[in-house]
Write a protein that holds these residues in place. Structure first.
Motif, PDB file in Angstrom:
ATOM      1  N   GLN A 366      -0.998 -61.018  14.532  1.00 21.29           N
ATOM      2  CA  GLN A 366      -0.065 -61.142  13.613  1.00 21.29           C
ATOM      3  C   GLN A 366       1.433 -61.280  14.415  1.00 21.29           C
ATOM      4  OE1 GLN A 366       0.595 -58.361  10.385  1.00 21.29           O
ATOM      5  NE2 GLN A 366       1.927 -59.774   9.094  1.00 21.29           N
ATOM      6  N   PHE A 372       9.362 -66.946  17.358  1.00 19.24           N
ATOM      7  CA  PHE A 372      10.713 -67.550  16.617  1.00 19.24           C
ATOM      8  C   PHE A 372      11.838 -67.298  17.280  1.00 19.24           C
ATOM      9  CE2 PHE A 372       7.100 -66.722  13.597  1.00 19.24           C
ATOM     10  CZ  PHE A 372       6.517 -68.189  13.758  1.00 19.24           C
TER      11      PHE A 372
ATOM     12  N   MET B   1      -2.673 -59.514   5.979  1.00 25.94           N
ATOM     13  CA  MET B   1      -4.226 -59.322   5.977  1.00 25.94           C
ATOM     14  C   MET B   1      -4.417 -57.759   5.545  1.00 25.94           C
ATOM     15  SD  MET B   1      -3.333 -59.829   9.833  1.00 25.94           S
ATOM     16  CE  MET B   1      -3.688 -59.010  11.207  1.00 25.94           C
ATOM     17  N   TYR B 114       6.994 -54.954  13.303  1.00 22.11           N
ATOM     18  CA  TYR B 114       7.549 -56.298  12.844  1.00 22.11           C
ATOM     19  C   TYR B 114       8.795 -56.753  13.550  1.00 22.11           C
ATOM     20  CZ  TYR B 114       3.940 -56.024   9.173  1.00 22.11           C
ATOM     21  OH  TYR B 114       2.747 -55.643   8.447  1.00 22.11           O
TER      22      TYR B 114
ATOM     23  N   LEU C   8      -7.137 -64.026   8.900  1.00 19.58           N
ATOM     24  CA  LEU C   8      -5.978 -63.456   9.467  1.00 19.58           C
ATOM     25  C   LEU C   8      -4.476 -63.814   8.744  1.00 19.58           C
ATOM     26  CD1 LEU C   8      -6.577 -63.021  13.052  1.00 19.58           C
ATOM     27  CD2 LEU C   8      -6.839 -61.231  11.584  1.00 19.58           C
ATOM     28  N   ARG C  10      -3.920 -65.013   5.667  1.00 23.22           N
ATOM     29  CA  ARG C  10      -4.932 -65.262   4.563  1.00 23.22           C
ATOM     30  C   ARG C  10      -4.093 -65.477   3.156  1.00 23.22           C
ATOM     31  NH1 ARG C  10      -8.704 -59.992   3.491  1.00 23.22           N
ATOM     32  NH2 ARG C  10     -10.081 -61.000   4.959  1.00 23.22           N
ATOM     33  N   ASP C  27      -0.908 -63.393   2.823  1.00 25.89           N
ATOM     34  CA  ASP C  27      -0.641 -62.142   3.704  1.00 25.89           C
ATOM     35  C   ASP C  27      -1.166 -62.428   4.928  1.00 25.89           C
ATOM     36  OD1 ASP C  27      -0.949 -59.416   3.959  1.00 25.89           O
ATOM     37  OD2 ASP C  27      -2.844 -59.307   3.217  1.00 25.89           O
ATOM     38  N   GLY C  28      -0.436 -61.750   6.088  1.00 22.47           N
ATOM     39  CA  GLY C  28      -0.750 -61.917   7.462  1.00 22.47           C
ATOM     40  C   GLY C  28       0.235 -62.721   8.116  1.00 22.47           C
ATOM     41  N   CYS C  29       1.371 -63.155   7.381  1.00 21.74           N
ATOM     42  CA  CYS C  29       2.078 -64.267   7.928  1.00 21.74           C
ATOM     43  C   CYS C  29       3.002 -63.642   9.273  1.00 21.74           C
ATOM     44  CB  CYS C  29       3.125 -64.726   6.950  1.00 21.74           C
ATOM     45  SG  CYS C  29       4.303 -65.989   7.677  1.00 21.74           S
ATOM     46  N   PRO C  30       3.131 -64.097  10.370  1.00 16.26           N
ATOM     47  CA  PRO C  30       4.002 -63.548  11.287  1.00 16.26           C
ATOM     48  C   PRO C  30       5.330 -63.250  10.754  1.00 16.26           C
ATOM     49  CG  PRO C  30       2.835 -65.536  12.125  1.00 16.26           C
ATOM     50  CD  PRO C  30       2.629 -65.337  10.623  1.00 16.26           C
ATOM     51  N   PRO C  31       5.981 -62.102  11.300  1.00 18.59           N
ATOM     52  CA  PRO C  31       7.133 -61.682  11.086  1.00 18.59           C
ATOM     53  C   PRO C  31       8.485 -62.547  11.757  1.00 18.59           C
ATOM     54  CG  PRO C  31       6.488 -60.149  12.475  1.00 18.59           C
ATOM     55  CD  PRO C  31       5.471 -61.338  12.299  1.00 18.59           C
ATOM     56  N   LEU C  33       9.976 -65.407  11.111  1.00 19.74           N
ATOM     57  CA  LEU C  33       9.856 -66.784  10.728  1.00 19.74           C
ATOM     58  C   LEU C  33      10.899 -67.015   9.831  1.00 19.74           C
ATOM     59  CD1 LEU C  33       8.274 -69.631  11.039  1.00 19.74           C
ATOM     60  CD2 LEU C  33       7.239 -69.041   8.870  1.00 19.74           C
ATOM     61  N   THR C  75      10.937 -64.041   7.487  1.00 16.95           N
ATOM     62  CA  THR C  75       9.632 -63.273   6.882  1.00 16.95           C
ATOM     63  C   THR C  75       9.544 -62.038   7.404  1.00 16.95           C
ATOM     64  OG1 THR C  75       8.437 -64.218   8.784  1.00 16.95           O
ATOM     65  CG2 THR C  75       8.293 -65.396   6.903  1.00 16.95           C
ATOM     66  N   LEU C  76       9.016 -60.951   6.529  1.00 21.98           N
ATOM     67  CA  LEU C  76       9.158 -59.605   7.121  1.00 21.98           C
ATOM     68  C   LEU C  76       7.588 -59.235   7.372  1.00 21.98           C
ATOM     69  CD1 LEU C  76      10.335 -58.066   3.585  1.00 21.98           C
ATOM     70  CD2 LEU C  76      11.460 -57.860   5.951  1.00 21.98           C
ATOM     71  N   GLY C  77       6.737 -59.999   7.548  1.00 20.18           N
ATOM     72  CA  GLY C  77       5.327 -59.703   8.145  1.00 20.18           C
ATOM     73  C   GLY C  77       4.621 -59.060   6.782  1.00 20.18           C
ATOM     74  N   THR C  78       5.050 -58.924   5.630  1.00 24.42           N
ATOM     75  CA  THR C  78       4.494 -58.401   4.624  1.00 24.42           C
ATOM     76  C   THR C  78       3.906 -59.812   3.547  1.00 24.42           C
ATOM     77  OG1 THR C  78       6.618 -58.135   3.544  1.00 24.42           O
ATOM     78  CG2 THR C  78       5.621 -56.104   4.718  1.00 24.42           C
ATOM     79  N   PRO C  79       3.317 -59.381   2.630  1.00 20.88           N
ATOM     80  CA  PRO C  79       2.820 -60.637   1.760  1.00 20.88           C
ATOM     81  C   PRO C  79       4.034 -61.425   1.165  1.00 20.88           C
ATOM     82  CG  PRO C  79       1.573 -58.606   1.250  1.00 20.88           C
ATOM     83  CD  PRO C  79       2.581 -58.010   2.081  1.00 20.88           C
ATOM     84  N   ILE C 143       5.224 -72.463  10.956  1.00 17.25           N
ATOM     85  CA  ILE C 143       4.770 -71.756  12.202  1.00 17.25           C
ATOM     86  C   ILE C 143       4.311 -72.549  13.293  1.00 17.25           C
ATOM     87  CG2 ILE C 143       3.030 -70.197  12.793  1.00 17.25           C
ATOM     88  CD1 ILE C 143       2.925 -68.890   9.795  1.00 17.25           C
TER      89      ILE C 143
END
Lengths: 373, 373, 373, 373
Positions: A366, A372, B1, B114, C8, C10, C27-31, C33, C75-79, C143
């Protein structure tokens, strides 16, 4: 569906106590890890019966064969299959169990669930299943030792057997014992690094055995060298996955991380771990959190404990019922451990390693795949 | 995830404490279940702040809207989306936390993981996230109540707050308290069904609050009406999935099922649950197993306990570091619970219901889909 | 359980055509961004109805709101929860469908499966569900554009509508058209970058509409800039996951990668892609494989095609049955697309991006987390 | 992580072409299914090389052993491990491949992904891996045959080899051939139930072999006896999971269900399947949908097709590069099939059975566990 563990470093175990063998498939292993059967055998030997005079005298060599996934000494990145044949099979020893349920074993629940069971030696519910976990865990441990900049050390040991406990209580930084070496843990048959306590524990176990009785215990597992950031909010917190891993082991009844149940006796002021700057790095002054905050490792020592109940098999007559629900008696037989906890030490370490490798891979996936700037 | 829970009855929660709202998507819900927002609101009201004078005075109505998956009062079998808007937002209350890490919170670990965090109210690590779990749990509880021949009852309550515990200890059949009714649990603000103890607990919580301090506690959760056969060997044992569910809750430090850590003080002879025939049905004479053997329910009462540490937020100056690692101080502010445990009761019940519905569906899938006469 | 996609990276989509709205949780987005609603709206606008005179005249603005997971533009890395309200609701238009099954729609199968359905606009089976996919896909595309050293370009376009096809056939390197720009694709309402063919396709679609009939088509999707190594043997081959992603779209009937069904007309000698050294890099001389070999990307252009059947909704009387199985007639009504394929172009790109981000993260997890020098 | 397939009826395959063996673990199998090695061997024998003069002359007996999960002839509900040893190992035949990449094989992509590969016989990318699938599929087929009220029949056969096709085209109800019996399929070495066409196909394959060349083909797979309701919207549509299953097979390049790519040539009016009442049951008059609508089975015959490219291995000199990227030549050697498609027939059936059992269990789990009268 319940025999698969892990999301990225994923294992599937198979096998019954008295079927054709026991094994594991490890899927998702990083490629190019040096791996031999000796790496696996070392841990299996710590787990196998007959190691000492306080474990079952069953003779099981538990010899592992790597059948796939390794080529010229290196992992291929493809599934690693490991098999261990069963041996020392005495079906006659289990004849009575075919029609009677052993108290506090899984005989009745397997029968209720599936309408069928392999009664010999507990079948799938036997602790022999953990051979697959230990084999996979040996790989995970090697990954943690070789694959990261800061090698991760995992050390589990016995803290309590029945009413015998290592003296002293947790301090603000956790267990009141220096992080033990493997040698210190392996020094005694009971895998308690405090030698005075170990002696008493061994005596207590032998006493139980002589009475045809059994005892349980508590294992403490400690990990150092973990980077901050492992563990995923919300459901897949590091301690949640560790708790699941540990409660999936036979005979476990409890799990606690850091201050655990003891935290309830403290107030927030007493319990909080203040942050400090130690040599330019952020640390906590105390470590009641046990190395994990909000489900994520914070770089401090991770420690947790697992309670194992006394072995259900005892060498005594016990009241029970048969398949038809008729009340009857069952005489405990077989060659079992009066205390399973010493042999559970490498199993606990293995499950810990599996969880940590999986979470490390998830973290990299992740947060390390894309950047970025 | 890590925000998806369950294998067949699967939920995905989302939302931060101070973002646009909180919500959950429930995927895999059985069709034709009567469901209204009132079903969900009942449980959310048990969870929300401001219920009594021992919880945070924050005003959050936490009003749930069902946005999809229900048609003319019945579930469709498609995903049920439930949203709860955030309210009573006071960003200025969190200004200091932007650059300083609160001790024993998840600020530092989220930042480490993060490289970014929403510092307002803890963001994703806030207990507000559990709104989604409670909303989904309300559905699961209704399924268990209406959908099975033998209705399943789940009852959680507080057994201990700091040093105040319901008197007496577990007997051979578990908790020394008759299975409480919902009314008995809800009778006091602290959700302890023993009214004398409840009074003392409330006093202890108020005392902590007055000192700007906080306390933790232990919740006992009990389930009756479960059929035998739920739970999957090996890794997805019922107690393993419950342990994961509970350790995924904020502020939890320990889990034990049945006799738990206390089992270690008994020998096998004392601990084993003998089988008997009671009125033509197989039962165990005692229930130290806690309703689960070999990871599978045995039809007896399921009971387990969860330890909650004292709330990390205290109204005191605490040493900490800032984002750059410089040592500094942080003054506890905000409107927080001096003891989160009473509000955690419906959350524990919700997670329990989610695990049970999921395992029931898994059992039916494997053992009820096909038959080989 | 079928509304979650990816391992991952997801996503979980929710919502019916005519319920409270449509949405997705990522869910699981890289932080970290950079992400705004405009990023998402751009793709949703490409998908929404009413874009041109060959799509349905329904007025749906499909305005996306990011409710969680983004803080101060990152993005925070959270959903990440994204919602799109439904609008332009005309329940009366669907009254007849309450009791009659539309031919070649999902009415009958949903009713058979669940014993209930939301008949308005197809409920969950409506193509409106794809809004959630496109919103999530917009994130995945960003991404891929920003997060990797070699930006990945994904371009889908219409190659065929009914009997109108872009002239020429695949050469040894794949589609006989230069990799189109977004502008070329968007130049016509039909999203065919060959303008002469586009004109004919538009005429054909209008003709079908005027006859109350409908037509289908073929989308070609091409990706360049992919590194070698994405895709996992055995089951999660890149093309297997792409095939699943595409066949999960409404109205799809076929998928082929590289030479596809056409490969059957060639012999191995004709079909094999020989390796060459081009400027110091390993490439294939031809690309009949379509950029993937053994389930893993080889660094060449990835291309595949998807067949969409003619829209099931036609403005004609059709024989059918009602809920009781009685034969009856149903008059097609509503405001539907005589050809859904142009609007499917951004959906295909979105699903592609979701698969690629997920596999990239999986590759990094397994092969980039640990190294054994 | 890519070697696990299925959500409830879940398999994990392992093994390389020339390692210690090949195997599979089947997790989640219903209990009490009568199962013997003969059940598995029957399907393995259909898959193994050396069956006829148009397949590779390699001598592989592919003898399966059930190592766990079966007791006294019945499945236990626990993991079924099946192993098949490798044999007829000639490492010297592969020496050249150690440093050179075979065109259109997975050598280069495995090397790119993992930085290592087992070059002997393709290692994990070898079609030998499908042994595990066929073994697991044999179990799934038996479940479908014995376990449901309406036995499900799965029949795959070859429809096309290179330029030889069974004459005639699909009618409105699908393939223009009566549902073949197993005997009809097995009557010829090429597994084409149309004997005239079979003869031509065999001739074409021998011609290719004599030229050191290879050919591909198309398999049609048909299923009857399926109840309506299998398949899960949105992502896990039945055809999506089938597409993934088929595209996960070596050498596949395309998948289509029902009318497939041919649907594009029809208008909606021509293509729609009208509902009728046939003997009191709801059916469709035609079956261009191929038995699935909206991702869910509708009770009609399920049919789909898979394109297999010509075998990549040819007995000719081919230009390629070596590990260092230097251009070189590779002489095709080894004992390979000039056309893999006949041997793929049982593999296609196996993957189909795996998908169907899994979806049936999912359907029962969601819609059959609880009922709300």
């Amino acid at each position: 569906m319940g025999s698969v563990f892990g999301s990225l470093f994923r294992i599937a175990t198979w096998g019954e106590s008295h079927g054709g063998g026991i094994g594991v498939v490890v899927d998702g292993c990083p490629p190019r890890l040096p791996l031999s059967e000796a790496d696996i055998q070392f841990e299996l030997d710590r787990r196998r019966p007959g190691q000492s005079d306080i474990t079952t005298p069953r003779k099981e060599t538990d010899t592992a064969t790597i059948v796939s996934g390794v080529y010229e000494g290196l992992t291929l990145g493809t599934p690693i299959a490991i098999t261990v044949p069963n041996a020392d099979h005495r079906p006659e020893a289990y004849a009575e169990m075919k029609s009677k349920f052993r108290p506090s074993h899984a005989d009745y629940t397997y029968q209720s669930k599936y309408g069928i069971r392999n009664h010999e030696g507990g079948g799938r519910s036997s602790a022999r299943e953990t051979i697959g976990r230990v084999a996979a865990g040996a790989i995970a441990k090697k990954i943690l030792r070789l694959g990261s900049k800061s090698p991760v050390e995992i050390c589990a040991y016995i803290e309590r057997v029945h009413n015998i406990t290592i003296p002293g209580q947790d301090g603000p930084n956790g267990p009141n014992l220096a992080f033990p070496t493997l040698e210190e843990v392996e020094a005694t048959a009971v895998r308690c690094p405090d030698s005075d306590t170990a002696e008493k524990m061994i005596a207590r176990i032998k006493e139980a055995r002589n009475e045809g009785d059994s005892v349980g215990g508590v294992i403490c597992c400690r990990v150092r060298g973990l980077p901050p950031g492992l563990g995923v909010p919300v459901f897949d917190r590091l301690e949640a996955d560790l708790a699941k891993a540990m409660l999936s082991l036979p005979a476990t009844k409890g799990f606690e991380v850091g201050s655990g149940f003891g935290s309830v006796g403290l107030t927030g002021r007493e319990h909080n771990d203040r942050f400090i700057n130690r040599g330019g790095e952020i640390h906590t002054e105390t470590n009641r959190s046990g190395g994990v905050q909000g489900g994520i490792s914070n770089g401090e020592e991770l420690y947790f404990r697992i309670a194992f109940k006394p072995t259900a098999t005892i060498i005594q007559n016990q009241a029970t019922v048969d398949l038809q629900g008729q009340e009857t008696e069952l005489m405990g037989r077989g060659r079992h451990d009066p205390c399973v906890v010493p042999r559970a030490v490498p199993i606990v370490e293995s499950m810990t390693a599996l969880v940590l490798v999986d979470h490390w891979m998830r973290q990299e996936a992740q947060c390390g795949t894309f950047s970025f700037a």
